[in-house]
Motif scaffolding. Structure first.
Motif, PDB file in Angstrom:
ATOM      1  N   THR A  91      -4.922  -8.315 -39.092  1.00 13.40           N
ATOM      2  CA  THR A  91      -5.362  -7.047 -38.515  1.00 13.40           C
ATOM      3  C   THR A  91      -6.733  -7.249 -37.885  1.00 13.40           C
ATOM      4  O   THR A  91      -7.656  -7.763 -38.533  1.00 13.40           O
ATOM      5  CB  THR A  91      -5.423  -5.949 -39.587  1.00 13.40           C
ATOM      6  N   LEU A  92      -6.858  -6.869 -36.632  1.00 11.99           N
ATOM      7  CA  LEU A  92      -8.102  -7.045 -35.878  1.00 11.99           C
ATOM      8  C   LEU A  92      -8.770  -5.696 -35.657  1.00 11.99           C
ATOM      9  O   LEU A  92      -8.109  -4.708 -35.323  1.00 11.99           O
ATOM     10  CB  LEU A  92      -7.811  -7.709 -34.533  1.00 11.99           C
ATOM     11  N   TYR A  93     -10.094  -5.659 -35.824  1.00 13.77           N
ATOM     12  CA  TYR A  93     -10.859  -4.429 -35.661  1.00 13.77           C
ATOM     13  C   TYR A  93     -11.732  -4.530 -34.408  1.00 13.77           C
ATOM     14  O   TYR A  93     -12.220  -5.612 -34.063  1.00 13.77           O
ATOM     15  CB  TYR A  93     -11.734  -4.166 -36.878  1.00 13.77           C
ATOM     16  N   SER A  94     -11.934  -3.397 -33.748  1.00 12.87           N
ATOM     17  CA  SER A  94     -12.778  -3.341 -32.553  1.00 12.87           C
ATOM     18  C   SER A  94     -13.793  -2.214 -32.682  1.00 12.87           C
ATOM     19  O   SER A  94     -13.501  -1.152 -33.235  1.00 12.87           O
ATOM     20  CB  SER A  94     -11.936  -3.103 -31.297  1.00 12.87           C
ATOM     21  N   ASP A  95     -14.985  -2.463 -32.147  1.00  7.47           N
ATOM     22  CA  ASP A  95     -15.989  -1.409 -32.044  1.00  7.47           C
ATOM     23  C   ASP A  95     -15.610  -0.465 -30.908  1.00  7.47           C
ATOM     24  O   ASP A  95     -14.980  -0.885 -29.921  1.00  7.47           O
ATOM     25  CB  ASP A  95     -17.365  -1.997 -31.770  1.00  7.47           C
ATOM     26  N   MET A  96     -15.980   0.787 -31.038  1.00 10.02           N
ATOM     27  CA  MET A  96     -15.818   1.741 -29.941  1.00 10.02           C
ATOM     28  C   MET A  96     -17.159   1.870 -29.231  1.00 10.02           C
ATOM     29  O   MET A  96     -18.179   2.198 -29.864  1.00 10.02           O
ATOM     30  CB  MET A  96     -15.374   3.112 -30.474  1.00 10.02           C
ATOM     31  N   ASN A  97     -17.180   1.595 -27.944  1.00  8.88           N
ATOM     32  CA  ASN A  97     -18.403   1.680 -27.145  1.00  8.88           C
ATOM     33  C   ASN A  97     -18.124   2.505 -25.892  1.00  8.88           C
ATOM     34  O   ASN A  97     -17.341   2.090 -25.028  1.00  8.88           O
ATOM     35  CB  ASN A  97     -18.904   0.286 -26.760  1.00  8.88           C
ATOM     36  N   LEU A  98     -18.742   3.653 -25.800  1.00  9.04           N
ATOM     37  CA  LEU A  98     -18.541   4.576 -24.683  1.00  9.04           C
ATOM     38  C   LEU A  98     -19.904   4.867 -24.046  1.00  9.04           C
ATOM     39  O   LEU A  98     -20.890   5.100 -24.756  1.00  9.04           O
ATOM     40  CB  LEU A  98     -17.932   5.897 -25.174  1.00  9.04           C
ATOM     41  N   TRP A  99     -19.970   4.861 -22.707  1.00  5.12           N
ATOM     42  CA  TRP A  99     -21.217   5.241 -22.047  1.00  5.12           C
ATOM     43  C   TRP A  99     -20.924   5.813 -20.665  1.00  5.12           C
ATOM     44  O   TRP A  99     -19.860   5.580 -20.096  1.00  5.12           O
ATOM     45  CB  TRP A  99     -22.194   4.066 -21.969  1.00  5.12           C
ATOM     46  N   SER A 100     -21.883   6.557 -20.161  1.00  3.43           N
ATOM     47  CA  SER A 100     -21.714   7.151 -18.831  1.00  3.43           C
ATOM     48  C   SER A 100     -23.076   7.383 -18.182  1.00  3.43           C
ATOM     49  O   SER A 100     -24.105   7.481 -18.864  1.00  3.43           O
ATOM     50  CB  SER A 100     -20.967   8.483 -18.911  1.00  3.43           C
ATOM     51  N   VAL A 101     -23.061   7.458 -16.862  1.00  8.69           N
ATOM     52  CA  VAL A 101     -24.216   7.923 -16.081  1.00  8.69           C
ATOM     53  C   VAL A 101     -23.681   8.953 -15.085  1.00  8.69           C
ATOM     54  O   VAL A 101     -22.548   8.835 -14.608  1.00  8.69           O
ATOM     55  CB  VAL A 101     -24.929   6.773 -15.340  1.00  8.69           C
ATOM     56  N   ALA A 102     -24.494   9.969 -14.790  1.00  5.33           N
ATOM     57  CA  ALA A 102     -23.986  11.062 -13.948  1.00  5.33           C
ATOM     58  C   ALA A 102     -25.132  11.802 -13.286  1.00  5.33           C
ATOM     59  O   ALA A 102     -26.303  11.671 -13.672  1.00  5.33           O
ATOM     60  CB  ALA A 102     -23.150  12.024 -14.797  1.00  5.33           C
ATOM     61  N   ALA A 103     -24.766  12.595 -12.287  1.00  9.88           N
ATOM     62  CA  ALA A 103     -25.693  13.520 -11.633  1.00  9.88           C
ATOM     63  C   ALA A 103     -25.045  14.898 -11.597  1.00  9.88           C
ATOM     64  O   ALA A 103     -23.847  15.020 -11.329  1.00  9.88           O
ATOM     65  CB  ALA A 103     -26.020  13.052 -10.220  1.00  9.88           C
ATOM     66  N   PHE A 104     -25.847  15.923 -11.875  1.00  6.59           N
ATOM     67  CA  PHE A 104     -25.370  17.299 -11.901  1.00  6.59           C
ATOM     68  C   PHE A 104     -26.238  18.137 -10.974  1.00  6.59           C
ATOM     69  O   PHE A 104     -27.471  18.078 -11.034  1.00  6.59           O
ATOM     70  CB  PHE A 104     -25.435  17.851 -13.326  1.00  6.59           C
ATOM     71  N   LEU A 105     -25.582  18.907 -10.109  1.00  2.57           N
ATOM     72  CA  LEU A 105     -26.289  19.752  -9.138  1.00  2.57           C
ATOM     73  C   LEU A 105     -25.743  21.169  -9.220  1.00  2.57           C
ATOM     74  O   LEU A 105     -24.527  21.384  -9.195  1.00  2.57           O
ATOM     75  CB  LEU A 105     -26.083  19.207  -7.721  1.00  2.57           C
ATOM     76  N   ASP A 106     -26.632  22.149  -9.348  1.00  2.74           N
ATOM     77  CA  ASP A 106     -26.226  23.552  -9.337  1.00  2.74           C
ATOM     78  C   ASP A 106     -27.402  24.363  -8.795  1.00  2.74           C
ATOM     79  O   ASP A 106     -28.438  24.477  -9.449  1.00  2.74           O
ATOM     80  CB  ASP A 106     -25.863  24.024 -10.752  1.00  2.74           C
ATOM     81  N   MET A 107     -27.249  24.877  -7.572  1.00  3.43           N
ATOM     82  CA  MET A 107     -28.375  25.604  -6.977  1.00  3.43           C
ATOM     83  C   MET A 107     -27.885  26.605  -5.935  1.00  3.43           C
ATOM     84  O   MET A 107     -26.777  26.488  -5.403  1.00  3.43           O
ATOM     85  CB  MET A 107     -29.378  24.643  -6.348  1.00  3.43           C
ATOM     86  N   PRO A 108     -28.708  27.623  -5.651  1.00  4.27           N
ATOM     87  CA  PRO A 108     -28.318  28.627  -4.658  1.00  4.27           C
ATOM     88  C   PRO A 108     -28.383  28.062  -3.244  1.00  4.27           C
ATOM     89  O   PRO A 108     -29.228  27.219  -2.918  1.00  4.27           O
ATOM     90  CB  PRO A 108     -29.366  29.730  -4.855  1.00  4.27           C
ATOM     91  N   LEU A 109     -27.464  28.527  -2.401  1.00  4.99           N
ATOM     92  CA  LEU A 109     -27.525  28.239  -0.973  1.00  4.99           C
ATOM     93  C   LEU A 109     -28.172  29.391  -0.230  1.00  4.99           C
ATOM     94  O   LEU A 109     -29.023  29.205   0.623  1.00  4.99           O
ATOM     95  CB  LEU A 109     -26.118  27.979  -0.436  1.00  4.99           C
ATOM     96  N   ASN A 110     -27.735  30.608  -0.543  1.00  4.94           N
ATOM     97  CA  ASN A 110     -28.298  31.816   0.055  1.00  4.94           C
ATOM     98  C   ASN A 110     -28.346  32.887  -1.032  1.00  4.94           C
ATOM     99  O   ASN A 110     -27.323  33.450  -1.404  1.00  4.94           O
ATOM    100  CB  ASN A 110     -27.433  32.267   1.233  1.00  4.94           C
ATOM    101  N   ARG A 111     -29.547  33.150  -1.543  1.00  2.21           N
ATOM    102  CA  ARG A 111     -29.675  34.097  -2.649  1.00  2.21           C
ATOM    103  C   ARG A 111     -29.252  35.502  -2.243  1.00  2.21           C
ATOM    104  O   ARG A 111     -28.688  36.250  -3.052  1.00  2.21           O
ATOM    105  CB  ARG A 111     -31.113  34.104  -3.172  1.00  2.21           C
ATOM    106  N   ALA A 112     -29.523  35.893  -1.005  1.00  6.39           N
ATOM    107  CA  ALA A 112     -29.163  37.239  -0.545  1.00  6.39           C
ATOM    108  C   ALA A 112     -27.652  37.439  -0.546  1.00  6.39           C
ATOM    109  O   ALA A 112     -27.148  38.514  -0.885  1.00  6.39           O
ATOM    110  CB  ALA A 112     -29.733  37.485   0.851  1.00  6.39           C
ATOM    111  N   LYS A 113     -26.910  36.404  -0.158  1.00  4.07           N
ATOM    112  CA  LYS A 113     -25.454  36.492  -0.122  1.00  4.07           C
ATOM    113  C   LYS A 113     -24.808  36.100  -1.460  1.00  4.07           C
ATOM    114  O   LYS A 113     -23.606  36.287  -1.647  1.00  4.07           O
ATOM    115  CB  LYS A 113     -24.907  35.595   0.988  1.00  4.07           C
ATOM    116  N   GLY A 114     -25.593  35.520  -2.350  1.00  5.49           N
ATOM    117  CA  GLY A 114     -25.050  35.108  -3.639  1.00  5.49           C
ATOM    118  C   GLY A 114     -24.217  33.850  -3.594  1.00  5.49           C
ATOM    119  O   GLY A 114     -23.355  33.633  -4.443  1.00  5.49           O
ATOM    120  N   THR A 115     -24.458  32.990  -2.592  1.00  7.24           N
ATOM    121  CA  THR A 115     -23.687  31.737  -2.494  1.00  7.24           C
ATOM    122  C   THR A 115     -24.445  30.605  -3.191  1.00  7.24           C
ATOM    123  O   THR A 115     -25.675  30.606  -3.269  1.00  7.24           O
ATOM    124  CB  THR A 115     -23.445  31.353  -1.029  1.00  7.24           C
TER     125      THR A 115
END
Length: 336
Positions: free
Chosen positions: A297-321
């Motif tokens: 029986t062979l055992y393995s380590d679990m190795n998980l990683w990630s890199v990311a970018a997140f963007l959330d911003m208004p385009l036109n506040r008056a129109k709510g976009t």
């Protein structure tokens, strides 16, 4: 399920006034002040997400032993009650109780084999056994009224790997969260929650969380564990702690740091957020495999990683976009 034709979702997040208010609040809330200024408080919130689905099924699909080409169902995707509060200058408490994925099949024992037995006496369990504690956490704030260092412990969604490994479900922008980011969901955790001790905080525009977690044995997830074979699966023998971390640099507005974990999916243009993020989860001997009869029986380590970018911003506040975007690279190594 081959193709979802129609999904109807209904999300309700409700809070009602409880404490005396001298002025009308921006948002009504069920909050009880523990001191005159309101810096010590207890708050209750509610959320119910109901949906109806109609889908075209794969050939040979059955629903309770009856062949079906398509299926229509009504269910509760998420139902939650949150209780949290700043009990004094240094102590924060967070509790969440609720259920997920409640529909007409919830009383059916998925492990029961109709064909093998021809007997339906034990095919059903109890549809009432659904709700459970999602979170039960207490935190100590090392610095009074500062987010620099918070030490906590309990059952929590505070996770490494990524933003969507600890998603705030009331702010999902898409049909649902990208569940692959909840990398051990309901295998060695409880719907992404783990028994953990952790440190989290915000220093300037830098946001961090690191944790040591006690993963649940795969035997307790309610399903029959997979047989030991050539492909790695979570090990039924041994128990090792998980180490995880998540780090983000927020260029513009800083994101809320009140409740442990839960990260926003979208602010609908109410904030200007650009975040560079990275995270990891690692566990020794998390999986096992056996390459043929008589082999070790062979055992393995679990190795998980990630890199990311997140963007959330208004385009036109008056129109709510607004614009919302997420781009990430995930490397998930569970063994061969």
């Amino acid at each position: 399920m081959k193709k979802i034709i129609l999904v109807l979702g209904l999300l309700t997040a409700t809070t009602i006034s409880f404490a005396q208010q001298t002025t009308a609040p921006d948002k009504p809330d069920l909050t009880y002040k523990l001191n005159e200024s309101g810096s010590h408080y207890v708050k209750v919130t509610f959320l119910n997400q109901a949906w109806a689905r109609f889908n075209q099924s794969n050939p040979g699909t059955t629903v309770i032993q009856e062949p079906k080409d398509n299926t229509f169902d009504i269910g509760l995707r998420r139902t939650r009650i949150q209780l949290y509060g700043q009990l004094n200058d240094r102590t924060f408490l967070y509790l969440q109780f609720g259920m997920n994925n409640f529909n007409f099949l919830n009383g059916l024992n998925s492990n029961y084999n109709f064909t093998a037995t021809g007997n339906t006496d034990n095919a059903y369990t109890n549809r009432k056994l659904q709700a459970f504690f999602h979170d039960a956490v207490v935190e100590y704030h090392a610095f009074n009224r500062k987010d620099w260092l918070k030490l906590g412990g309990g059952l929590t969604v505070v996770n490494g790997l990524s933003r969507f490994s600890q998603p705030g479900v009331s702010s999902i922008i898409s049909l649902d969260v990208p569940v692959f980011a909840q990398a051990t969901v309901d295998q060695t955790d409880e719907f992404s929650r783990k028994l953990s001790i952790y440190a989290r905080g915000q220093v300037g525009h830098f946001d961090y969380r690191v944790a040591i977690s006690d993963p649940f044995p795969i035997q307790t997830n309610g399903a029959v564990p997979p047989a030991l074979g050539a492909n790695s699966s979570f090990a039924l023998k041994g128990h090792h702690k998980q180490f995880q971390g998540f780090f983000a640099y927020q260029f513009f507005d800083k994101e809320s740091h009140i409740t442990p974990g839960y990260m926003t999916g979208t602010y609908l243009g109410k904030k200007k957020v650009l975040s560079l993020e990275g995270g990891f989860i690692t566990q020794k001997n998390a999986t096992w495999r056996k390459e043929g009869a008589g082999a070790d029986t062979l055992y393995s380590d679990m190795n998980l990683w990630s890199v990311a970018a997140f963007l959330d911003m208004p385009l036109n506040r008056a129109k709510g976009t607004a614009i919302n975007a997420y781009l990430g690279y995930f490397n998930t190594d569970y063994g061969k």
